[in-house]
Write a protein that holds these residues in place. Structure first.
Motif, PDB file in Angstrom:
ATOM      1  N   TYR A  92      36.289   1.782   6.597  1.00 14.56           N
ATOM      2  CA  TYR A  92      37.400   1.547   5.649  1.00 14.56           C
ATOM      3  C   TYR A  92      38.665   1.018   6.351  1.00 14.56           C
ATOM      4  O   TYR A  92      39.766   1.140   5.819  1.00 14.56           O
ATOM      5  N   ASN A 116      40.823  -2.638  -2.816  1.00 16.09           N
ATOM      6  CA  ASN A 116      39.957  -2.895  -3.977  1.00 16.09           C
ATOM      7  C   ASN A 116      38.556  -3.308  -3.556  1.00 16.09           C
ATOM      8  O   ASN A 116      37.578  -2.953  -4.216  1.00 16.09           O
ATOM      9  N   ASN A 136      36.714  -0.271  -2.753  1.00 14.07           N
ATOM     10  CA  ASN A 136      36.278   0.412  -3.976  1.00 14.07           C
ATOM     11  C   ASN A 136      35.134  -0.314  -4.687  1.00 14.07           C
ATOM     12  O   ASN A 136      34.557   0.208  -5.634  1.00 14.07           O
ATOM     13  N   ARG A 146      32.471  -1.067  -3.073  1.00 13.49           N
ATOM     14  CA  ARG A 146      31.303  -0.886  -2.184  1.00 13.49           C
ATOM     15  C   ARG A 146      30.099  -0.276  -2.884  1.00 13.49           C
ATOM     16  O   ARG A 146      28.972  -0.410  -2.432  1.00 13.49           O
ATOM     17  N   ASP A 177      27.944   6.746  -1.726  1.00 14.41           N
ATOM     18  CA  ASP A 177      28.422   6.968  -0.358  1.00 14.41           C
ATOM     19  C   ASP A 177      27.549   7.990   0.362  1.00 14.41           C
ATOM     20  O   ASP A 177      28.042   8.962   0.940  1.00 14.41           O
ATOM     21  N   GLN A 200      33.239   7.353  -7.080  1.00 13.79           N
ATOM     22  CA  GLN A 200      33.428   6.639  -8.351  1.00 13.79           C
ATOM     23  C   GLN A 200      33.129   5.163  -8.146  1.00 13.79           C
ATOM     24  O   GLN A 200      33.270   4.652  -7.044  1.00 13.79           O
ATOM     25  N   ASN A 242      33.574   1.047  -9.610  1.00 13.91           N
ATOM     26  CA  ASN A 242      34.242   0.104 -10.504  1.00 13.91           C
ATOM     27  C   ASN A 242      33.265  -0.524 -11.482  1.00 13.91           C
ATOM     28  O   ASN A 242      33.612  -0.872 -12.596  1.00 13.91           O
TER      29      ASN A 242
END
Lengths: 401, 556
Positions: free
Chosen positions: A287, A357, A360, A362, B70, B77, B79
């Motif tokens: 990250y 973003n 997020n 991933r 993960d 969460q 998207n």
């Protein structure tokens, strides 16, 4: 249903008079060549002439590509977590794909040239909600690529348009409800692999469609600070000799909210001031992103001058879960649009926001479906799957010509 | 026409004459048994009934799901949610132009309206309509919800085209008795209010014999159910039935001097007697000795010695011809049981007589076995009562408190009496007064007709005979049991109509359910009270129906 359709079209054709010919026969007749009716096959099934990397760049990150001056990786997980639950930045996802085929060999004079065909598909999908994924724009084209020698009278576009029109009206493509979009040509020059040149031409056609869709979305004001577009692969387009959007420097203003994300990049080409940066990318913590660096594109220069890009790397997957240390790292590119950006680099806050973003994005992963799962972003994977699902089957396409 | 998806025919799972698959969005709510329609060739419409609904995503494996979070982070969460859809397997039930070519890939699939649902399920052209429940379809669709009354063709449930009903389901949750009584009420309603439309039924008449086997369940079926609400009444109205209790009911209680043979209260019985609706029944040796064999229905008798003794007695051999009371009968049996008795036939050993005595003694101690009936005390013999059954009359025979052996005896006697009546073997009965159909309802059929019951059982023989020949004779068996798989093959095999209520997983794993699609089988383990899956030759597929609360008084 297909046979019904064929019968219907055949009846129409017969009622009009002219006999149905195969597309390749029309090319042989019109160009005055001698067809060898060679074995037809799809290149993608054999050793691909593609490059293994999505970028074809060589640059030295000598200039900072962002406003913040730092040399160490930056942890974006806190920001990514903070953004969780908010509407994501990326709303549009663009990808292009092509399948190329060797369909014949044809002799002009003493030389033999390959005829290469291609199916090109470009799609842009729109994510409305986490559950609603719509197609915003899609283009599918069937293309043939011949040697420029086939134009025996030097009429160029007029000559090939004539052949294309005849194929679309009189060949069995018509009876199948298909139509050829374009006939491209590759240069006749010694010591080159014609097939590679033809494939490159078809590939350029795909890139042109990609650029066209970006321009369209941008003109429709769909892209803004809350609505970005991810383009699969590099956005450092070469300036081409032909095509509606051949010059990136002219259309770069449309790329203000567009980010290119490459799954496969050549870490060896990222050279620092003194040494290769590959190790730094390999050791990038989870990250974290590298500092962004700016570079002038070596092959995008056009009418409006040089094109500069800012690029950085982000690790979205832990290396202990992947095969190679570069798996799980994506390369992000953004075109420098304004003079301010050219001088100071992109705003680091924007880079952080884009990166968070992307982190997020991933999950979910295409694990088990795509070997590039560690570097893939799922919405891009869906877009790619959509394009491929619209391709005609290889057998059908090859036998239709 | 609400389009909900499109047909998908793949290499591995093609559409066929019988089945097709279609995709829908993942939030589309459909249920098994819902009817869908597909646009087909020649502007025709093919109807399908939903059998299986599956949800799939592009997840390659469970591991992929794990990785997508993960590597096992439950708080992760996303998207974008995984692309997913539902695919539905439907069974073809008909085509408007009788085109049974498989439906084509890409054809649109939509919900049907009430008329189309009726057409699809074969409900729209049913004659001699007999309400048997109603269907609720597309329950989550608001305006699109379809509620449709379902009717049997009476000729396919009470003959002559098809006859006999079997209801199965576990106790309490399946409401077997309630459903059987709902159908009986429906039949009574129909035959008491025949209209011009029922031309085919004008020469037919019905009567009912119902055995009460549990508590006071059926001992007030002519009294109103005060719990019936407006919604229930609306349903009865939709079904074209009066929400009123049974009419022309007669109750028969086993006689007892101290009232220990029934669960009914003295007050209830007395009030019914006062209204000339009830009487006590007795067995008198002189007339009822012919039913003695019924006492041995569940006794293993491989050498048929009990059978021989019964025949010996019924044919009035020995001194049995001179006996007129159960008391004398017992004494005479005692004589045969004495060691070295010279009365015993050589073929029947003393040991067999003693076994006979043991079984008889217990039964005969019941006060039902009496020297005579006292008409003034509202007593009678069941055989006589049944012989006098009138059209549209319901006779409720209470056997709930009798022991199992005695229950069998009474039931056996009842069906023998009905058989004799319908075969014209009863004297002094005007044939035109005999109802053309007599419907018998018995719960706990497994006690008399399970596959474990000795083959020599006279009740079993009688039941098999009824299911095999009753259709033409006008004797119709409505039966219920917990586990259909335990019932004798020849009995369930001859039932034209089957109703499946809530059951358990062990039961649905039995061979009897082999032909039922898996999803329907599993649904059987989840059915609510008042819900049944029914099968009748008139319907094109099994139907998931509901029925309203009973119209008669419920004892709690």
């Amino acid at each position: 249903m297909l046979s019904d359709m064929m019968l219907k079209f055949t009846q129409i054709r017969f009622s009009r008079g002219p006999m149905i010919m195969r597309a390749l026969k029309i090319i042989e007749t019109e160009t005055g060549g001698k067809s060898y009716s060679s074995h037809k096959y799809c290149y993608d099934e054999y050793a691909s002439p593609d490059q293994p990397y999505e970028d074809d760049q060589s640059y030295a990150p000598k200039q900072y590509g962002e406003t913040e001056r730092r040399d160490m990786p930056k942890n974006l997980k806190p920001l990514a977590d903070k953004l969780c639950g908010r509407p994501p930045l990326f709303r549009y996802f663009l990808d292009g794909s092509r399948r190329t085929y060797k369909v014949d060999d044809i002799a002009y004079g003493e030389r033999i040239y390959p005829i290469v065909a291609g199916q090109v598909g470009v799609a842009c999908c729109e994510r409305l909600t986490p559950d609603r994924f719509n197609v915003y724009a899609v283009e599918n084209r069937l293309i043939l690529c011949l040697s420029e020698v086939s134009d025996k009278d030097g009429l160029r576009k007029k000559f090939f348009d004539g052949i294309k029109n005849r194929i679309n009206k009189e060949s069995n493509l018509y009876t199948l409800g298909l139509s050829l979009s374009k006939i491209l040509t590759y240069r006749d020059e010694p010591d080159v692999n014609y097939e590679h040149k033809a494939i490159a031409k078809i590939h350029d056609e795909m890139l042109d469609s990609e650029k066209g869709i970006v321009v369209r979305i941008s003109n429709e004001n769909k892209l803004n600070e809350d609505s970005y577009l991810i383009k699969d692969g590099s956005i450092e387009y070469k300036t081409l000799k032909a095509g509606s959007y051949k010059d990136l420097s002219v259309i770069k203003n449309n790329y203000r909210r567009v980010v290119g994300v490459s799954k496969r990049f050549d870490p060896e080409k990222c050279v620092g001031k003194k040494k290769n940066n590959a190790a730094k990318i390999a050791e990038l913590p989870l990250y974290h992103r590298t500092p962004a660096f700016m570079f002038e594109s070596s092959h995008s220069k056009g009418e409006d001058g040089a094109v500069y890009l800012s690029a950085w790397y982000v690790r979205i997957r832990e290396s202990r879960h992947t095969i190679s240390p570069f798996d799980g790292v994506i390369k992000v590119e953004k075109i420098i649009v304004t003079d301010q950006e050219r001088h100071t680099g992109l705003d680091s806050e924007e880079i952080d926001l884009i990166t968070a973003n992307l982190i997020n994005e991933r999950n979910p992963v295409a694990y088990g479906k795509d070997t590039r799962w560690a570097n893939h972003l799922y919405p891009v994977y869906l877009t790619e799957s959509y394009i491929k699902s619209r391709f005609l089957s290889d057998n059908f396409f090859l036998n239709a010509l | 026409m609400k389009i909900i998806g499109k047909v998908s025919a793949t290499e591995k799972i093609p559409t066929t004459i019988d089945e097709f698959s279609f995709w829908t969005s993942k939030d589309r709510i459909l249920s098994p048994f819902d009817v869908v329609k597909v646009v087909h060739l020649d502007s025709s419409t093919t109807f399908g009934v939903v059998e299986e609904i599956s949800h799939i995503t592009d997840t390659a494996s469970y591991l992929s799901s794990f990785v997508s979070n993960d590597f096992g982070d439950v708080s992760s969460q996303m998207n974008t949610h995984r692309i997913g859809m539902n695919y539905v397997r439907a069974r073809v039930v008909g085509n408007t132009k009788n085109i049974y070519t498989p439906v084509l890939d890409g054809s649109t699939v939509s919900l049907a309206d009430a008329a189309e649902v009726a057409q699809a399920l074969g409900l729209s052209e049913i004659r001699n309509k007999l309400p048997c429940g109603y269907i609720d379809m597309y329950e989550y669709e608001g305006n699109e919800k379809v509620t449709l009354p379902v009717h049997f063709n009476s000729k396919f449930i009470i003959g002559p085209e098809g006859a006999h009903l079997n209801i199965s389901g576990i106790s309490g949750l399946a409401s077997k008795t309630s459903y059987a009584m709902f159908l009986l009420r429906s039949i009574q309603d129909k035959f008491m209010n025949l209209s011009e439309k029922d031309e085919e039924l004008k020469d037919e008449s019905v009567a009912f014999v119902v055995l009460n086997v549990k508590g006071r369940d059926l001992l007030a079926i002519d009294e109103t159910n005060l719990d019936l609400n407006d919604k229930d009444r609306e349903i009865y109205k939709m079904l074209g039935m009066e929400p009123t209790p049974f009419r022309n009911v007669k109750y028969f209680y086993p006689y007892s001097d101290i009232g220990s043979n029934t669960y009914a209260s003295r007050e209830l019985i007395n009030s019914q007697i006062a209204n000339k609706k009830a009487s006590y029944y007795k067995y008198v040796y002189e007339y009822d000795k012919d039913s003695l064999d019924m006492l041995f229905a569940n006794i293993d008798d491989p050498n048929q010695t009990m059978d021989s003794i019964c025949t010996f007695i019924q044919s009035e051999q020995g001194n049995f011809g001179k006996i007129r009371s159960w008391h004398d009968f017992e004494e005479e049996i005692n004589e045969y049981c004495k060691a070295g008795s010279n009365r015993a036939e050589k073929e029947i050993s003393v040991a067999s007589w003693r076994k006979f005595k043991r079984i008889c003694q217990r039964a005969l101690s019941n006060k039902m076995f009496a020297p005579r009936v006292d008409l003034a005390n509202h007593e009678n013999r069941l055989e006589e009562a049944i012989s006098g059954i009138k059209k549209n009359e319901i006779q409720v025979i209470d056997i709930a408190k009798l022991d199992e052996n005695m229950q069998g005896f009474v039931f056996g006697d009842v069906i023998r009496a009905i058989y004799n009546l319908k075969l014209g073997q009863v004297e002094d009965v005007d044939e035109s007064e005999i109802p053309s159909k007599i419907i018998i309802f018995i719960d706990e059929l497994n006690k008399y007709a399970s596959s474990d019951v000795p083959k020599s059982s006279p009740i079993l023989r009688q039941l098999i005979d009824i299911t095999e020949r009753g259709r033409s004779l006008g004797i119709i068996l409505f039966s219920a049991e917990q586990f259909k798989s335990a019932i004798h093959d020849r009995i369930k095999g001859n039932c034209s109509t089957h109703a499946y209520g809530r059951t358990n997983a062990i039961e649905i794993s039995k061979n009897d359910y082999r032909f039922v699609p898996n999803v329907y089988k599993n649904m059987m383990t989840r059915l609510n009270q008042g819900e049944y899956i029914i099968q009748n030759p008139v319907f094109r597929s099994m139907l998931n129906i509901k029925f309203p609360k009973p119209v008669y008084k419920q004892f709690k």
